[in-house]
Design an enzyme around this catalytic site. Sequence first.
Site, PDB file in Angstrom:
ATOM      1  N   GLU A 143      -7.138  29.064  42.961  1.00 58.13           N
ATOM      2  CA  GLU A 143      -7.867  28.031  43.707  1.00 58.13           C
ATOM      3  C   GLU A 143      -6.943  26.917  44.190  1.00 58.13           C
ATOM      4  O   GLU A 143      -7.383  25.810  44.485  1.00 58.13           O
ATOM      5  CB  GLU A 143      -9.014  27.497  42.851  1.00 58.13           C
ATOM      6  CG  GLU A 143     -10.018  28.608  42.551  1.00 58.13           C
ATOM      7  CD  GLU A 143     -11.302  28.159  41.889  1.00 58.13           C
ATOM      8  OE1 GLU A 143     -11.385  26.986  41.464  1.00 58.13           O
ATOM      9  OE2 GLU A 143     -12.222  28.979  41.801  1.00 58.13           O
ATOM     10  N   LYS A 148     -23.299  29.044  44.487  1.00 54.45           N
ATOM     11  CA  LYS A 148     -22.376  29.959  45.167  1.00 54.45           C
ATOM     12  C   LYS A 148     -23.218  30.928  45.994  1.00 54.45           C
ATOM     13  O   LYS A 148     -23.988  31.711  45.422  1.00 54.45           O
ATOM     14  CB  LYS A 148     -21.574  30.753  44.138  1.00 54.45           C
ATOM     15  CG  LYS A 148     -20.535  29.940  43.362  1.00 54.45           C
ATOM     16  CD  LYS A 148     -20.022  30.766  42.188  1.00 54.45           C
ATOM     17  CE  LYS A 148     -18.762  30.196  41.570  1.00 54.45           C
ATOM     18  NZ  LYS A 148     -18.423  30.892  40.300  1.00 54.45           N
TER      19      LYS A 148
HETATM   20  P1  PGA Z   1     -14.942  32.643  40.437  1.00 53.15           P
HETATM   21  O1  PGA Z   1     -14.523  31.218  39.844  1.00 53.15           O
HETATM   22  O2  PGA Z   1     -15.125  32.507  41.906  1.00 53.15           O
HETATM   23  O3  PGA Z   1     -13.738  33.476  40.056  1.00 53.15           O
HETATM   24  O4  PGA Z   1     -16.195  33.058  39.739  1.00 53.15           O
HETATM   25  C1  PGA Z   1     -15.071  30.038  40.245  1.00 53.15           C
HETATM   26  C2  PGA Z   1     -15.762  29.309  39.135  1.00 53.15           C
HETATM   27  O5  PGA Z   1     -15.853  29.786  37.990  1.00 53.15           O
HETATM   28  O6  PGA Z   1     -16.278  28.242  39.369  1.00 53.15           O
HETATM   29 ZN    ZN Z   2     -17.233  28.177  37.120  1.00 54.64          ZN
END
Ligand code: PGA
Ligand code: ZN
Length: 362
Positions: free
Chosen positions: A145, A277
């Site tokens: 990230e 998400k």
């Molecule tokens: P992920 O991580 O997209 O790998 O699930 C992001 C998060 O845990 O916030």
């Molecule tokens: Zn998370």
Amino acid sequence: MSIKNELKESIIGLDPLDQRVIDTNLCKADGTHNKSALGANSILAVSLANLRASAVSRSIPLYQYIHSINKQVSKLNKEPILPAPMLNILNGGVHADNKIDFQEFMIQPLGFNTFKSALRCGVEIFNELKNFLKSENLITSVGDEGGFAPQLATAEEAIELILKAIKASGYEAGKDVFVCLDPASSEFFNENKYILQGADKHLSSGEMISYLKTLTSKYPINSIEDGLDEDDWEGWKSLTETLGSEVQLVGDDLFATNPERIKRGIEESVANSVLIKMNQIGTISETLEAVALSQENGYKTVISHRSGETEDTSIADLAIGLAAGQIKTGAPSRTDRVSKYNRLIILEEKFKIPFVGKNEAL
Ligand code: PGA
Ligand code: ZN
């Protein structure tokens, strides 16, 4: 029929301005309760393409279009507002090849009047952190990230370094900017124990809560995401009773952006904030529903990227259009992360959208 053709067939002839009908038909074409037939990523791609095309056809920016369709979903449908950024500047867990058990160490600039100045604070701290890492001969390569992924072992070491960088940048931790954690605890939960290898700790649910409490009393931490495993509902209840009045407790793996799981959280008074998400739930309409459900029940919302990302900037508009209050989209590094920050800055400048106030964000 190929997945592509199944998706196409399911929406041909429908009104693209009726996002809900488009999404309902996409879900019907899939036919499973968790979108396992066609896949949430492919369904979302069509849902999102339809949303973007609709905004273009109406000649309005995406965030305004999102706001306009949200009135059919949300009783509140709050006025558009720029979110407080959560910048993941130090990566561990499965997002990095180091020993740090916790996945994300973020900073959240809050004591600012504009998004631009809040972001500037974040960028300055990120660069200062790089200087500290260099001076201590730690690597400055980045994780998934965009945050640095140095060879440290414990959460305390990571937080101390971030606090040094905040100070060196001329900001005050706990006033201008706060530390947020995403331990992503499901990743190290095994046979009812939280196994922190880097920190050399094997903790029960209660001990993990005490550890998080110790961290929050020692450091200016204002938010913890996935502090416990996604199915440790009993533990979550007790974590919320222990820390919920002082700290934002965000459910990511816990809620999976799924209205059914969010409802359970509300009923059982678990957590006080929901990570959103889009590809966890799979369509725009269901994303809007998850945000409305959370906001109407007094839960905060954080619109989030994924660790695997593209340069698509839709989540920037989503955060503004739904007045989510917060956005989590990585460090100010890697184009897949920076593209979202650029979009937010452009929208702030062009449309004079207000920046979320300190009290409103959290
Ligand atoms: P992920 O991580 O997209 O790998 O699930 C992001 C998060 O845990 O916030
Ligand atoms: Zn998370």
